[in-house]
Design a protein around this motif. Structure first.
Motif, PDB file in Angstrom:
ATOM      1  N   VAL A  49      39.923 -20.203 -19.302  1.00 34.61           N
ATOM      2  CA  VAL A  49      39.454 -20.651 -20.609  1.00 34.61           C
ATOM      3  C   VAL A  49      40.504 -21.605 -21.170  1.00 34.61           C
ATOM      4  O   VAL A  49      41.705 -21.319 -21.109  1.00 34.61           O
ATOM      5  N   ILE A  50      40.081 -22.731 -21.683  1.00 32.57           N
ATOM      6  CA  ILE A  50      41.025 -23.686 -22.272  1.00 32.57           C
ATOM      7  C   ILE A  50      41.426 -23.168 -23.640  1.00 32.57           C
ATOM      8  O   ILE A  50      40.574 -22.927 -24.495  1.00 32.57           O
ATOM      9  N   GLN A  51      42.716 -22.979 -23.833  1.00 30.37           N
ATOM     10  CA  GLN A  51      43.218 -22.514 -25.121  1.00 30.37           C
ATOM     11  C   GLN A  51      43.880 -23.680 -25.830  1.00 30.37           C
ATOM     12  O   GLN A  51      44.749 -24.345 -25.277  1.00 30.37           O
ATOM     13  N   MET A  52      43.457 -23.920 -27.061  1.00 31.64           N
ATOM     14  CA  MET A  52      43.981 -25.045 -27.828  1.00 31.64           C
ATOM     15  C   MET A  52      44.979 -24.553 -28.871  1.00 31.64           C
ATOM     16  O   MET A  52      44.826 -23.465 -29.411  1.00 31.64           O
ATOM     17  N   LEU A  53      45.967 -25.362 -29.138  1.00 29.26           N
ATOM     18  CA  LEU A  53      46.975 -25.005 -30.128  1.00 29.26           C
ATOM     19  C   LEU A  53      46.506 -25.310 -31.543  1.00 29.26           C
ATOM     20  O   LEU A  53      47.088 -24.832 -32.504  1.00 29.26           O
TER      21      LEU A  53
END
Length: 74
Positions: A49-53
């Protein structure tokens, strides 16, 4: 911001033909740490899963998505 736009464009081009995605996230242990993973369709491999800041901001074109915009105003 430009990388987010490129990702969304890539995602929409690659998966445009699919009408439904698997919506469940599974948790796997990688090096002793639990990480979220998902599969776009049942034929795809499980992927990270792409985790964004930052939290993305959704902007709708109300000319085409009238009902969504009406719901957002409530």
């Amino acid at each position: 911001m430009a990388s987010l736009v490129r990702f969304l464009l890539f995602f929409s081009l690659c998966y445009h033909s699919s009408s439904q995605f698997i919506q469940r996230v599974v948790w796997d242990k990688v090096n002793g740490v639990e990480v979220p993973r998902w599969r776009p369709t049942s034929q795809d491999q499980v992927q990270a899963v792409i985790q964004m800041l930052i939290n993305p901001t959704l902007i709708y074109n109300c000319h085409y998505m009238k009902t969504i915009c009406k719901n957002a105003k409530k």
